[in-house]
Structure formats: structure tokens, C-alpha cells
Design a protein around this motif. Structure first.
Motif, PDB file in Angstrom:
ATOM      1  N   VAL A 105       0.819  -1.209   0.000  1.00 42.31           N
ATOM      2  CA  VAL A 105       0.000   0.000   0.000  1.00 42.31           C
ATOM      3  C   VAL A 105       0.854   1.261   0.000  1.00 42.31           C
ATOM      4  O   VAL A 105       2.012   1.244   0.403  1.00 42.31           O
ATOM      5  N   LEU A 106       0.240   2.342  -0.436  1.00 40.30           N
ATOM      6  CA  LEU A 106       0.816   3.676  -0.321  1.00 40.30           C
ATOM      7  C   LEU A 106       0.204   4.298   0.920  1.00 40.30           C
ATOM      8  O   LEU A 106      -1.028   4.349   1.040  1.00 40.30           O
ATOM      9  N   SER A 107       1.044   4.747   1.845  1.00 39.31           N
ATOM     10  CA  SER A 107       0.542   5.232   3.136  1.00 39.31           C
ATOM     11  C   SER A 107       1.257   6.485   3.595  1.00 39.31           C
ATOM     12  O   SER A 107       2.376   6.764   3.170  1.00 39.31           O
ATOM     13  N   GLY A 108       0.585   7.192   4.491  1.00 36.53           N
ATOM     14  CA  GLY A 108       1.161   8.384   5.108  1.00 36.53           C
ATOM     15  C   GLY A 108       0.231   8.879   6.196  1.00 36.53           C
ATOM     16  O   GLY A 108      -0.638   8.143   6.668  1.00 36.53           O
ATOM     17  N   PHE A 109       0.404  10.133   6.599  1.00 29.94           N
ATOM     18  CA  PHE A 109      -0.466  10.728   7.611  1.00 29.94           C
ATOM     19  C   PHE A 109      -1.514  11.601   6.951  1.00 29.94           C
ATOM     20  O   PHE A 109      -1.258  12.211   5.921  1.00 29.94           O
ATOM     21  N   GLY A 110      -2.680  11.670   7.549  1.00 30.43           N
ATOM     22  CA  GLY A 110      -3.748  12.519   7.043  1.00 30.43           C
ATOM     23  C   GLY A 110      -4.779  11.730   6.270  1.00 30.43           C
ATOM     24  O   GLY A 110      -4.515  10.615   5.817  1.00 30.43           O
ATOM     25  N   GLY A 111      -5.938  12.324   6.121  1.00 29.67           N
ATOM     26  CA  GLY A 111      -7.056  11.640   5.499  1.00 29.67           C
ATOM     27  C   GLY A 111      -6.980  11.524   3.988  1.00 29.67           C
ATOM     28  O   GLY A 111      -7.579  10.643   3.401  1.00 29.67           O
ATOM     29  N   LYS A 112      -6.249  12.419   3.351  1.00 33.79           N
ATOM     30  CA  LYS A 112      -6.216  12.436   1.897  1.00 33.79           C
ATOM     31  C   LYS A 112      -4.770  12.366   1.410  1.00 33.79           C
ATOM     32  O   LYS A 112      -3.888  13.019   1.960  1.00 33.79           O
ATOM     33  N   CYS A 113      -4.556  11.601   0.380  1.00 36.24           N
ATOM     34  CA  CYS A 113      -3.215  11.467  -0.191  1.00 36.24           C
ATOM     35  C   CYS A 113      -2.773  12.819  -0.760  1.00 36.24           C
ATOM     36  O   CYS A 113      -3.508  13.447  -1.525  1.00 36.24           O
ATOM     37  N   PRO A 114      -1.580  13.267  -0.396  1.00 34.01           N
ATOM     38  CA  PRO A 114      -1.112  14.550  -0.921  1.00 34.01           C
ATOM     39  C   PRO A 114      -0.824  14.467  -2.424  1.00 34.01           C
ATOM     40  O   PRO A 114      -0.463  13.414  -2.936  1.00 34.01           O
ATOM     41  N   GLU A 115      -1.008  15.590  -3.096  1.00 37.18           N
ATOM     42  CA  GLU A 115      -0.700  15.653  -4.524  1.00 37.18           C
ATOM     43  C   GLU A 115       0.792  15.824  -4.759  1.00 37.18           C
ATOM     44  O   GLU A 115       1.327  15.365  -5.763  1.00 37.18           O
ATOM     45  N   ASN A 116       1.452  16.511  -3.824  1.00 35.73           N
ATOM     46  CA  ASN A 116       2.892  16.752  -3.898  1.00 35.73           C
ATOM     47  C   ASN A 116       3.509  16.436  -2.542  1.00 35.73           C
ATOM     48  O   ASN A 116       2.909  16.742  -1.508  1.00 35.73           O
ATOM     49  N   ILE A 117       4.704  15.870  -2.566  1.00 36.47           N
ATOM     50  CA  ILE A 117       5.387  15.493  -1.326  1.00 36.47           C
ATOM     51  C   ILE A 117       6.896  15.604  -1.566  1.00 36.47           C
ATOM     52  O   ILE A 117       7.349  15.553  -2.720  1.00 36.47           O
ATOM     53  N   ASP A 118       7.638  15.766  -0.518  1.00 34.74           N
ATOM     54  CA  ASP A 118       9.095  15.841  -0.655  1.00 34.74           C
ATOM     55  C   ASP A 118       9.717  14.463  -0.902  1.00 34.74           C
ATOM     56  O   ASP A 118      10.532  14.294  -1.798  1.00 34.74           O
ATOM     57  N   ILE A 119       9.313  13.486  -0.059  1.00 35.82           N
ATOM     58  CA  ILE A 119      10.005  12.191  -0.075  1.00 35.82           C
ATOM     59  C   ILE A 119       9.010  11.039  -0.089  1.00 35.82           C
ATOM     60  O   ILE A 119       7.986  11.082   0.594  1.00 35.82           O
ATOM     61  N   ILE A 120       9.341  10.005  -0.844  1.00 35.79           N
ATOM     62  CA  ILE A 120       8.623   8.736  -0.753  1.00 35.79           C
ATOM     63  C   ILE A 120       9.653   7.669  -0.366  1.00 35.79           C
ATOM     64  O   ILE A 120      10.696   7.540  -1.000  1.00 35.79           O
ATOM     65  N   PHE A 121       9.369   6.971   0.729  1.00 40.33           N
ATOM     66  CA  PHE A 121      10.237   5.901   1.215  1.00 40.33           C
ATOM     67  C   PHE A 121       9.714   4.568   0.694  1.00 40.33           C
ATOM     68  O   PHE A 121       8.499   4.365   0.607  1.00 40.33           O
ATOM     69  N   HIS A 122      10.630   3.662   0.384  1.00 42.91           N
ATOM     70  CA  HIS A 122      10.219   2.346  -0.120  1.00 42.91           C
ATOM     71  C   HIS A 122      11.364   1.362   0.012  1.00 42.91           C
ATOM     72  O   HIS A 122      12.537   1.746  -0.002  1.00 42.91           O
ATOM     73  N   HIS A 123      11.033   0.089   0.153  1.00 40.13           N
ATOM     74  CA  HIS A 123      12.058  -0.959   0.129  1.00 40.13           C
ATOM     75  C   HIS A 123      12.453  -1.185  -1.328  1.00 40.13           C
ATOM     76  O   HIS A 123      11.606  -1.071  -2.224  1.00 40.13           O
ATOM     77  N   PRO A 124      13.717  -1.518  -1.607  1.00 41.04           N
ATOM     78  CA  PRO A 124      14.139  -1.730  -2.996  1.00 41.04           C
ATOM     79  C   PRO A 124      13.288  -2.755  -3.752  1.00 41.04           C
ATOM     80  O   PRO A 124      13.120  -2.628  -4.965  1.00 41.04           O
ATOM     81  N   ALA A 125      12.717  -3.722  -3.052  1.00 33.76           N
ATOM     82  CA  ALA A 125      11.874  -4.723  -3.721  1.00 33.76           C
ATOM     83  C   ALA A 125      10.607  -4.114  -4.308  1.00 33.76           C
ATOM     84  O   ALA A 125       9.985  -4.710  -5.186  1.00 33.76           O
ATOM     85  N   THR A 126      10.230  -2.929  -3.832  1.00 30.78           N
ATOM     86  CA  THR A 126       8.997  -2.289  -4.327  1.00 30.78           C
ATOM     87  C   THR A 126       9.277  -1.138  -5.297  1.00 30.78           C
ATOM     88  O   THR A 126       8.357  -0.407  -5.660  1.00 30.78           O
ATOM     89  N   THR A 127      10.506  -0.984  -5.749  1.00 32.90           N
ATOM     90  CA  THR A 127      10.869   0.113  -6.650  1.00 32.90           C
ATOM     91  C   THR A 127       9.954   0.179  -7.872  1.00 32.90           C
ATOM     92  O   THR A 127       9.559   1.261  -8.308  1.00 32.90           O
ATOM     93  N   ILE A 156       2.562   5.537  -8.708  1.00 28.15           N
ATOM     94  CA  ILE A 156       2.222   6.588  -7.746  1.00 28.15           C
ATOM     95  C   ILE A 156       1.881   7.863  -8.512  1.00 28.15           C
ATOM     96  O   ILE A 156       2.660   8.325  -9.346  1.00 28.15           O
ATOM     97  N   THR A 157       0.703   8.440  -8.227  1.00 33.40           N
ATOM     98  CA  THR A 157       0.314   9.684  -8.892  1.00 33.40           C
ATOM     99  C   THR A 157       0.770  10.920  -8.128  1.00 33.40           C
ATOM    100  O   THR A 157       0.790  12.012  -8.681  1.00 33.40           O
ATOM    101  N   THR A 158       1.136  10.759  -6.873  1.00 35.45           N
ATOM    102  CA  THR A 158       1.667  11.868  -6.084  1.00 35.45           C
ATOM    103  C   THR A 158       3.031  12.273  -6.643  1.00 35.45           C
ATOM    104  O   THR A 158       3.881  11.424  -6.889  1.00 35.45           O
ATOM    105  N   SER A 159       3.228  13.556  -6.835  1.00 37.53           N
ATOM    106  CA  SER A 159       4.540  14.055  -7.267  1.00 37.53           C
ATOM    107  C   SER A 159       5.461  14.077  -6.053  1.00 37.53           C
ATOM    108  O   SER A 159       5.051  14.502  -4.970  1.00 37.53           O
ATOM    109  N   TYR A 160       6.689  13.635  -6.237  1.00 38.69           N
ATOM    110  CA  TYR A 160       7.648  13.659  -5.138  1.00 38.69           C
ATOM    111  C   TYR A 160       8.998  14.123  -5.666  1.00 38.69           C
ATOM    112  O   TYR A 160       9.342  13.936  -6.833  1.00 38.69           O
ATOM    113  N   LYS A 161       9.770  14.767  -4.779  1.00 42.07           N
ATOM    114  CA  LYS A 161      11.080  15.282  -5.156  1.00 42.07           C
ATOM    115  C   LYS A 161      12.153  14.206  -5.097  1.00 42.07           C
ATOM    116  O   LYS A 161      13.105  14.230  -5.864  1.00 42.07           O
ATOM    117  N   GLU A 162      11.980  13.268  -4.161  1.00 43.49           N
ATOM    118  CA  GLU A 162      13.026  12.282  -3.929  1.00 43.49           C
ATOM    119  C   GLU A 162      12.419  10.955  -3.490  1.00 43.49           C
ATOM    120  O   GLU A 162      11.462  10.930  -2.717  1.00 43.49           O
TER     121      GLU A 162
END
Length: 185
Positions: free
Chosen positions: A90-112, A118-124
Motif C-alpha cells: 500500500v501507499l501510506s502516510g499521515f492525514g485523510g487524503k493522499c497529498p498531490e505533492n510530497i518531498d520524499i517517498i520511502f520504499h524498500h528496494p523490492a517495491t521500486t 504513484i500519482t503523487t509528485s515527489y522530489k526524492e
């Protein structure tokens, strides 16, 4: 589907001391084929302990990008392989609604591979050692980050599930043991 026939004294796999939250720890527990399950921050650390006989088995999912290093290791051998379904990814975070833009998305290499969905824009995007680690990093970076994790971790850490990326997929698993010298002949 092949039945699990081996019994191991001590099985090592990816995890931490917070419980059976990684897919690897979850599968190891459900297999019920080890007297003791030991969590490791990296599969490579568990492999080192397997070689020195501190553990008797290393459990690795087929999706782990570096599984070939264990397959080709002259000190290790595959004792068995099987297919078991992992928890939902799953894609998860804090808050009720998925952000449209975010600084960072964390993931295990197996899920690259899932980053492309992911439709959320992220910087890193930052690879982490495990799904629980990704969740802990989101907690440290509230309002700046999201994570691809499994549903067990998202629930455990109280994160909001924004999107189910995979409902749970059949994953190949490989058990490695230390190669005995007489088997090399």
C-alpha cells in the motif's frame, strides 16, 4: 504448490524487534517451520550469521533485488523454495487524503517497480531497509513524506492507507542453508 517439509532450528530473515511486520517475518511465522525466528536489518547480515552457523536457515523473497548474491554464494545452497502470498502492498502516510505533492517517498528496494504507479509528485525517493523502517521514516517526516509499505506495517504504525498497490501477491520464497563440504564433491 510445494509443501514446506524442512524444519529449521533458527531461521533468520528481514525484520526487527517490533514484531512480525515485514513480509519476510510474517511469512516465516506463518510457515511454522522454525523453532526460533531471528530478525535482521539486512538479508546480508543474516547470510553472514548463516555462514558462521549462528542460524540454520535464511529466508529471502524472490523479489529481493540481490537474491542472486545468495544463490551464487559458494558457501550457501538452496534447501527449498515455495510460493506464499504476502500482505497487501500500500501507499501510506499521515492525514485523510493522499497529498498531490510530497518531498520524499520511502520504499524498500523490492517495491521500486511500484513507484511508477504513484500519482503523487515527489522530489526524492529513498530506499529503506524494510517496510517498518519506511513507516518510521514517515513518522519522523510528517507532512513531508509517504511510503510504500505493507498493510501490516501501515496499520501497526497508524498510517492512513491512500492506495492499495497490490492486494497481496503470490511471492516465491527461498530458504538457504550453509553448504556442507561433502555436498561440493
Amino acid at each position: 504448490m510445494e509443501t514446506i517439509k524442512s524444519r529449521y532450528a533458527i531461521l533468520g530473515t528481514l525484520g526487527d524487534n517490533e514484531g512480525f511486520l515485514t513480509c519476510s517475518m510474517h511469512i516465516a511465522k506463518n510457515l511454522n517451520n522454525a523453532d526460533t525466528i531471528v530478525p535482521y536489518p539486512l538479508f546480508e547480515e543474516a547470510a553472514k550469521d548463516l555462514k558462521s552457523e549462528r542460524i540454520s536457515c535464511l529466508l529471502v523473497p524472490g523479489a529481493y533485488p540481490k537474491i542472486n548474491s545468495f544463490i551464487m554464494d559458494s558457501e550457501l545452497e538452496v534447501s527449498e523454495s515455495f510460493v506464499k502470498k504476502i500482505p497487501a502492498l500500500v501507499l501510506s502516510g499521515f492525514g485523510g487524503k493522499c497529498p498531490e505533492n510530497i518531498d520524499i517517498i520511502f520504499h524498500h528496494p523490492a517495491t521500486t517497480y511500484l513507484l511508477s504507479e504513484i500519482t503523487t509528485s515527489y522530489k526524492e525517493n529513498i530506499a529503506v531497509s524494510s517496510n517498518p523502517e519506511g513507516c518510521r521514516m514517515v513518522i519522523k517526516n510528517i507532512n513531508r513524506s509517504i511510503t510504500i509499505t505493507n498493510q501490516l506495517c501501515a496499520d501497526h504504525y497508524g498510517l492512513t492507507t491512500y492506495k492499495v498497490l497490490r492486494k497481496g501477491i503470490n511471492m516465491p520464497w527461498v530458504c538457504f542453508i550453509k553448504r556442507l563440504k561433502e555436498r561440493e564433491l
